[in-house]
Write a protein that holds these residues in place. Structure first.
Motif, PDB file in Angstrom:
ATOM      1  N   ILE A   1      44.449  34.476 -11.312  1.00 27.81           N
ATOM      2  CA  ILE A   1      45.584  33.569 -11.495  1.00 27.81           C
ATOM      3  C   ILE A   1      46.057  33.000 -10.162  1.00 27.81           C
ATOM      4  CG2 ILE A   1      46.304  34.539 -13.709  1.00 27.81           C
ATOM      5  CD1 ILE A   1      48.389  36.191 -12.301  1.00 27.81           C
ATOM      6  N   GLY A   2      45.170  33.038  -9.157  1.00 26.69           N
ATOM      7  CA  GLY A   2      45.397  32.310  -7.918  1.00 26.69           C
ATOM      8  C   GLY A   2      46.377  32.913  -6.943  1.00 26.69           C
ATOM      9  N   GLN A   3      46.680  34.196  -7.089  1.00 28.69           N
ATOM     10  CA  GLN A   3      47.559  34.903  -6.148  1.00 28.69           C
ATOM     11  C   GLN A   3      48.924  34.236  -6.003  1.00 28.69           C
ATOM     12  OE1 GLN A   3      45.683  35.725  -2.351  1.00 28.69           O
ATOM     13  NE2 GLN A   3      43.801  36.454  -3.315  1.00 28.69           N
ATOM     14  N   GLY A   4      49.373  33.556  -7.034  1.00 27.56           N
ATOM     15  CA  GLY A   4      50.692  32.936  -6.989  1.00 27.56           C
ATOM     16  C   GLY A   4      50.804  31.764  -6.035  1.00 27.56           C
ATOM     17  N   LYS A   5      49.656  31.188  -5.645  1.00 28.88           N
ATOM     18  CA  LYS A   5      49.676  30.100  -4.651  1.00 28.88           C
ATOM     19  C   LYS A   5      49.608  28.726  -5.320  1.00 28.88           C
ATOM     20  CE  LYS A   5      47.822  33.090  -1.064  1.00 28.88           C
ATOM     21  NZ  LYS A   5      46.767  33.362  -0.063  1.00 28.88           N
ATOM     22  N   GLY A   6      50.533  28.507  -6.243  1.00 30.08           N
ATOM     23  CA  GLY A   6      50.677  27.188  -6.833  1.00 30.08           C
ATOM     24  C   GLY A   6      49.966  26.963  -8.149  1.00 30.08           C
ATOM     25  N   LEU A   7      48.999  27.804  -8.479  1.00 34.47           N
ATOM     26  CA  LEU A   7      48.228  27.571  -9.695  1.00 34.47           C
ATOM     27  C   LEU A   7      49.112  27.628 -10.940  1.00 34.47           C
ATOM     28  CD1 LEU A   7      45.432  27.162 -11.031  1.00 34.47           C
ATOM     29  CD2 LEU A   7      45.224  29.652 -11.118  1.00 34.47           C
ATOM     30  N   LEU A   8      50.026  28.579 -10.975  1.00 29.20           N
ATOM     31  CA  LEU A   8      50.815  28.788 -12.188  1.00 29.20           C
ATOM     32  C   LEU A   8      51.914  27.750 -12.375  1.00 29.20           C
ATOM     33  CD1 LEU A   8      51.037  32.678 -12.321  1.00 29.20           C
ATOM     34  CD2 LEU A   8      49.327  31.141 -13.295  1.00 29.20           C
ATOM     35  N   THR A   9      52.092  26.878 -11.375  1.00 29.38           N
ATOM     36  CA  THR A   9      53.029  25.764 -11.549  1.00 29.38           C
ATOM     37  C   THR A   9      52.297  24.440 -11.748  1.00 29.38           C
ATOM     38  OG1 THR A   9      53.192  25.499  -9.137  1.00 29.38           O
ATOM     39  CG2 THR A   9      54.851  26.887 -10.219  1.00 29.38           C
ATOM     40  N   ASP A  10      50.974  24.503 -11.859  1.00 26.06           N
ATOM     41  CA  ASP A  10      50.191  23.293 -12.114  1.00 26.06           C
ATOM     42  C   ASP A  10      50.647  22.647 -13.426  1.00 26.06           C
ATOM     43  OD1 ASP A  10      47.321  21.840 -11.542  1.00 26.06           O
ATOM     44  OD2 ASP A  10      47.651  22.155 -13.697  1.00 26.06           O
ATOM     45  N   ALA A  11      50.727  21.327 -13.440  1.00 29.53           N
ATOM     46  CA  ALA A  11      51.275  20.620 -14.596  1.00 29.53           C
ATOM     47  C   ALA A  11      50.448  20.848 -15.858  1.00 29.53           C
ATOM     48  CB  ALA A  11      51.369  19.125 -14.297  1.00 29.53           C
ATOM     49  N   THR A  12      49.129  20.896 -15.719  1.00 22.80           N
ATOM     50  CA  THR A  12      48.278  21.127 -16.887  1.00 22.80           C
ATOM     51  C   THR A  12      48.534  22.512 -17.466  1.00 22.80           C
ATOM     52  OG1 THR A  12      46.559  19.629 -16.100  1.00 22.80           O
ATOM     53  CG2 THR A  12      45.878  21.330 -17.668  1.00 22.80           C
ATOM     54  N   ILE A  13      48.632  23.508 -16.598  1.00 25.45           N
ATOM     55  CA  ILE A  13      48.826  24.885 -17.061  1.00 25.45           C
ATOM     56  C   ILE A  13      50.206  25.072 -17.670  1.00 25.45           C
ATOM     57  CG2 ILE A  13      48.978  27.286 -16.267  1.00 25.45           C
ATOM     58  CD1 ILE A  13      46.683  26.554 -14.292  1.00 25.45           C
ATOM     59  N   THR A  14      51.228  24.511 -17.043  1.00 26.78           N
ATOM     60  CA  THR A  14      52.573  24.655 -17.618  1.00 26.78           C
ATOM     61  C   THR A  14      52.683  23.895 -18.948  1.00 26.78           C
ATOM     62  OG1 THR A  14      53.392  22.835 -16.232  1.00 26.78           O
ATOM     63  CG2 THR A  14      53.674  25.085 -15.394  1.00 26.78           C
TER      64      THR A  14
END
Length: 264
Positions: free
Chosen positions: A181-194
């Protein structure tokens, strides 16, 4: 919880619990929380410095246990594994991995031969590698005829490693994703994922874990709070649609977070 069949005919839980950066003193309680949440695979490594704590956490649980050989012990794998087993409090691990190829040392082939012997001696049920590229895999397979059961690599939607995954599929190697999940480095706020998280009523982390599972990868997200551990396990309940998976596939940018395997 789904299992994957390895090329040695043993099975491994598809979803596991990572323990990188979990301190030895905190590991017993966190691992027990993970097992209570439903994890059946716990991943550690000699370099993490938490094998004693992880071993205390998994004691008598029957959990699938993975540890790894660090770079400076590639010429001394048997003694290194014996040290890990003593810390973990077990006679054997379910999976033992060479942590990095460390090609500048040019010892990973010797280390692989040693792991083959350790498997024969019953100290590791299955053996594999971590962070190996196809050229490293070719070398050890050509020299020994033994194909690793697993290659654990950095893999997440922004770094999808398609050439490596295709190699693994051709050779019957399970792809296991670290930093999924990308170590919390922006992946989880990506527009597609959100967007997908909102669509399914799930968290962004669950969307990403469900993507790994849908792709057939083994995945070992790290979490330390009981809430996040339960959330990660519950990602198995998600069903992503084909268009969801395609949208996540489209995020690949070759964006590595961790070290270059050629440089370790």
């Amino acid at each position: 919880m789904a299992d994957l069949t390895l090329n040695d005919d043993f099975t491994m839980p598809q979803l596991g619990m990572g323990t990188w950066q979990i301190a030895d003193a905190q590991a017993p309680a966190i691992v027990r929380d993970g097992l209570d949440a439903g994890f059946r695979l716990v991943d550690t490594a000699a370099i993490y410095g938490n094998e004693r704590g992880v071993g205390a956490g998994v004691k008598a649980s029957g959990a699938f246990l993975t540890t790894k050989l660090w770079n400076d012990r590639q010429g001394d794998a048997e003694a290194a594994l014996d040290e890990s087993l003593a810390l973990l409090g077990v006679d054997a691990v379910d999976l033992y991995l060479i942590h990095w190829p460390s090609p500048a040392q040019d010892r990973y082939l010797d280390a692989w031969k040693a792991l083959i012997d350790l498997r024969a001696a019953g100290k590791a049920r299955s053996i594999g590698v971590s962070n190996f590229l196809p050229e490293h895999l070719d070398r050890i397979i050509d020299a020994t005829g033994v194909v690793p059961a697993v290659n654990q690599i950095e893999l997440h939607p922004r770094h999808q490693r398609r050439a490596e995954v295709a190699y693994h599929e051709t050779h019957g190697i399970v792809t296991q994703s670290w930093s999924p999940i990308g170590q919390g480095k922006g992946l989880l706020t990506d527009a597609t994922i959100t967007r997908l998280a909102a669509k399914h009523g799930r968290s962004p982390a669950q969307v990403v874990i469900a993507w790994h599972l849908a792709k057939g990868y083994s995945v070992i997200p790290k979490a330390s709070s009981p809430e996040h551990l339960r959330e990660n396990v519950a990602a198995q309940e998600m069903t992503l649609h084909e268009d969801d998976i395609a949208a996540l596939d489209g995020l690949d940018a070759g964006a590595r977070i961790g070290p270059d395997p050629q440089a370790m």
